[in-house]
Scaffold this active site. Structure first.
Site, PDB file in Angstrom:
ATOM      1  N   MET A 198      -4.558 -20.658 -19.267  1.00  0.00           N
ATOM      2  CA  MET A 198      -4.242 -20.042 -17.978  1.00  0.00           C
ATOM      3  C   MET A 198      -5.385 -19.138 -17.532  1.00  0.00           C
ATOM      4  O   MET A 198      -5.879 -18.333 -18.304  1.00  0.00           O
ATOM      5  CB  MET A 198      -2.940 -19.247 -18.075  1.00  0.00           C
ATOM      6  CG  MET A 198      -2.554 -18.483 -16.824  1.00  0.00           C
ATOM      7  SD  MET A 198      -2.588 -19.422 -15.285  1.00  0.00           S
ATOM      8  CE  MET A 198      -1.358 -20.676 -15.604  1.00  0.00           C
ATOM      9  N   MET A 257      -1.289 -17.257 -21.332  1.00  0.00           N
ATOM     10  CA  MET A 257      -2.664 -17.276 -21.838  1.00  0.00           C
ATOM     11  C   MET A 257      -2.660 -17.562 -23.334  1.00  0.00           C
ATOM     12  O   MET A 257      -1.749 -17.179 -24.051  1.00  0.00           O
ATOM     13  CB  MET A 257      -3.340 -15.929 -21.563  1.00  0.00           C
ATOM     14  CG  MET A 257      -3.565 -15.634 -20.100  1.00  0.00           C
ATOM     15  SD  MET A 257      -4.281 -13.991 -19.823  1.00  0.00           S
ATOM     16  CE  MET A 257      -5.912 -14.226 -20.524  1.00  0.00           C
ATOM     17  N   ASP A 312     -12.711 -16.753 -21.201  1.00  0.00           N
ATOM     18  CA  ASP A 312     -13.031 -15.940 -22.366  1.00  0.00           C
ATOM     19  C   ASP A 312     -11.895 -14.964 -22.690  1.00  0.00           C
ATOM     20  O   ASP A 312     -11.705 -14.590 -23.850  1.00  0.00           O
ATOM     21  CB  ASP A 312     -14.355 -15.184 -22.193  1.00  0.00           C
ATOM     22  CG  ASP A 312     -14.563 -14.603 -20.801  1.00  0.00           C
ATOM     23  OD1 ASP A 312     -13.695 -14.795 -19.930  1.00  0.00           O
ATOM     24  OD2 ASP A 312     -15.608 -13.970 -20.579  1.00  0.00           O
ATOM     25  N   ASP A 334     -16.822 -15.293 -17.980  1.00  0.00           N
ATOM     26  CA  ASP A 334     -17.156 -14.394 -16.865  1.00  0.00           C
ATOM     27  C   ASP A 334     -16.915 -12.924 -17.206  1.00  0.00           C
ATOM     28  O   ASP A 334     -17.063 -12.049 -16.355  1.00  0.00           O
ATOM     29  CB  ASP A 334     -16.366 -14.780 -15.607  1.00  0.00           C
ATOM     30  CG  ASP A 334     -14.913 -14.319 -15.695  1.00  0.00           C
ATOM     31  OD1 ASP A 334     -14.274 -14.569 -16.746  1.00  0.00           O
ATOM     32  OD2 ASP A 334     -14.422 -13.712 -14.732  1.00  0.00           O
ATOM     33  N   GLY A 387     -14.169 -11.216 -17.828  1.00  0.00           N
ATOM     34  CA  GLY A 387     -13.086 -10.535 -17.132  1.00  0.00           C
ATOM     35  C   GLY A 387     -11.856 -11.414 -16.983  1.00  0.00           C
ATOM     36  O   GLY A 387     -11.903 -12.624 -17.195  1.00  0.00           O
TER      37      GLY A 387
END
Length: 559
Positions: free
Chosen positions: A394, A422, A447, A474, A476
């Site tokens: 996700m 996630m 990540d 990225d 974040g």
């Protein structure tokens, strides 16, 4: 008398539990032992079932869920009492939302201690009741076969989901005299009522702008074949939720308006808005909020194995409840044949086809670094062939993949859109590699999501899982950030620091790759794909166009 119904002596309840798992055809159990459940782990040593030790109980539930989705038979998670059980909650909630059959077995304190304030005592049955279809504690050893049998039947029947069984320590440790209950396969429903099917066929035959909305249950292989037969006969326009990925085959691709979900701005949303009849197949509101796609102007028809879950924005005029495949075939017989589409519908589908061509022809030539999501999707499309299973975590990438990566095989793409959990991708991939050890599995996460289950890289290395995990990097939680920016015009709580994922993967014994320039993308992606065993590739991604995901996006504006 049936021999299987004769009373038998078991040296401990755990042996009876394991015998029942064997009868169910369970091939592997995922879990972590502890004092309250270790007798079952000990009994598994003498069985035909493989014990797969994981690094976190939530991942045991995710792995069991993937087994359930890919095979139709409930996967099994086995954990100890207290936090061992509570760590399962997210995994079981995900399984129930996604329609994945799972049976979770948790240890518990001895029955005599259940009301005491004692080590690892917890009312797990109450904890799991809201997120499962079945949650019980075995209170008498003789009831073990009945409870286990009903757990599997409930998990697998209808719209599948999770079942939880609590096993007090004394019940699994002490001898028991009990019958073995023979494995009872779930019954198969017949089709919906003929008179209802006739009425729905009449509505579709008269419709000017009908559309099919496919949901999760449409992606069960037998149901998908029936959907394809209906589409070949009727040529109806069609859209789907993310969970129905792969139902549409290439023969009907030009009438497929793509997948819909999360944000109401896709070609499928346009067809739903202008439709006069909407037929949902195997759909549940948890997949895509009906308030976002149902204008209320269309006649709504619900076809599923269960009655509709009524919502203010989802109140079907007609319901066809029964076996989905059989009902679809009966409906197909009564449809007049190929639908003549309106110019309005043709325009939407033609624009969708043009955008697909743009993506295929031009995304490869995007040369910026970090990598644009559309170029990454295009590169992934090249490696996700018909023999590859793709497990999607996700995050922002989830939307780009759900909208623009194609699949023509049911259950080829595993996504979470019910709980939008996630960390699911890597555990799902490990399970998928167990189901099809001769096929490659690709999993993808951001990540952020990767670090929620990355400890299972050790499990993948131990099992020699034939998987490639792709990380969109990225630094974040970007999917949260784009929504915060839209609502509050600033981000909050979404940034974290960098990780050397190549080195991280190699520390587990996996092969690690890092894309460090735009020119390396294709080469390194194929090198990583060619690794025999677990591999990880980290790819910096440019999410500057993500705000467009919430707008009506034309691919040609980006390419």
């Amino acid at each position: 008398m049936n021999h299987e119904n004769e009373m038998q002596e078991w040296k401990c309840g755990a042996d009876l539990v394991v015998n029942h798992l064997e009868q169910q055809g369970v091939k592997q159990v995922f879990g972590i032992p502890g004092a309250k459940i270790d007798r079952v782990f000990d009994s598994l040593e003498d069985s035909t079932i493989k014990t797969i030790v994981v690094r976190h109980e939530a991942n045991a539930a995710f792995m069991a869920g993937a087994i359930g989705r890919l095979t139709g038979k409930a996967g099994v998670a086995l954990v100890t009492s207290g936090p061992g059980c509570s760590n399962l909650v997210t995994g079981l909630a995900t399984a129930t939302s996604e329609g994945d059959p799972v049976v979770a077995i948790g240890g518990a304190v001895k029955r005599a201690d259940s009301l005491k304030i004692t080590h690892q005592s917890m009312d797990t049955v109450s904890i799991f009741r809201p997120v499962t279809k079945f949650s019980v504690e075995v209170t008498a050893a003789s009831a073990l076969p009945e409870v286990m049998g009903n757990a599997f039947r409930t998990a697998e029947f209808g719209r599948p989901g999770a079942a939880f069984v609590s096993l007090p320590q004394d019940i699994i440790n002490e001898p028991v005299t009990s019958r073995i209950l023979a494995h009872q396969p779930c019954p198969v429903n017949g089709s919906a009522r003929t008179e209802d099917i006739v009425e729905v066929a009449a509505l579709l035959n008269k419709a000017r702008n009908p559309i099919l909305l496919l949901g999760l249950m449409a992606s069960q292989p037998a149901n998908a074949e029936a959907v394809r037969r209906l589409l070949r006969h009727s040529q109806l326009p069609v859209t789907s939720t993310y969970q129905a990925a792969g139902v549409i085959d290439q023969a009907h691709f030009d009438r497929f308006a793509g997948r819909v979900g999360l944000f109401n701005n896709q070609a499928g949303d346009k067809l739903l808005q202008q439709a006069d009849v909407i037929l949902t197949v195997g759909y549940s509101p948890v997949e895509y909020d009906p308030a976002l796609w149902n204008s209320g102007r269309a006649t709504l028809i619900h076809l599923d194995v269960l009655p509709a879950e009524i919502d203010v924005a989802y109140q079907p005029e007609k319901e066809l409840v029964g076996n989905i495949a059989t009902t679809l075939d009966e409906l197909t017989k009564r449809l007049n044949g190929s639908l003549i589409m309106t110019a309005q519908t043709e325009a939407v589908l033609e624009e969708r086809c043009r955008q697909r061509r743009d993506l295929a022809n031009r995304a490869e030539r995007m040369s910026g670094f970090a990598i644009h999501p559309l170029r990454l999707v295009r590169a992934m499309q090249d490696i996700v062939n018909s023999d590859v299973t793709l497990c999607v975590d996700m995050g922002s990438f989830h939307i780009w993949i759900a909208r623009y990566l194609y699949s023509f095989r049911t259950r080829q793409i595993l996504m979470s859109n019910g709980q939008q959990t996630m960390g699911v991708a890597l555990p799902w991939a490990i399970a998928a590699a167990l189901v099809n050890p001769h096929q490659k599995v690709v999993s993808v996460s951001g990540d952020g999501g990767f670090m929620q289950s990355s400890m299972e890289l050790e499990t993948a290395v131990r099992l020699k899982s034939n998987l490639l995990h792709i990380i969109w990097v990225d630094n974040g939680y970007n999917m949260v950030e784009i929504q915060e920016q839209k609502k509050y015009h600033r981000p909050s709580g979404v940034s974290f620091g960098p990780i050397d994922f190549k080195m991280y993967a190699e520390s587990f014994g996996a092969k690690g790759f890092a894309v460090e320039s735009a020119d390396e993308l294709t080469t390194k992606l194929h090198q990583a794909m060619d690794v025999a065993g677990p591999a990880v590739i980290a790819i910096p991604v440019d999410y500057s166009d993500n705000y467009r995901l919430m707008e009506e996006l034309n691919i040609s504006q980006l390419l």
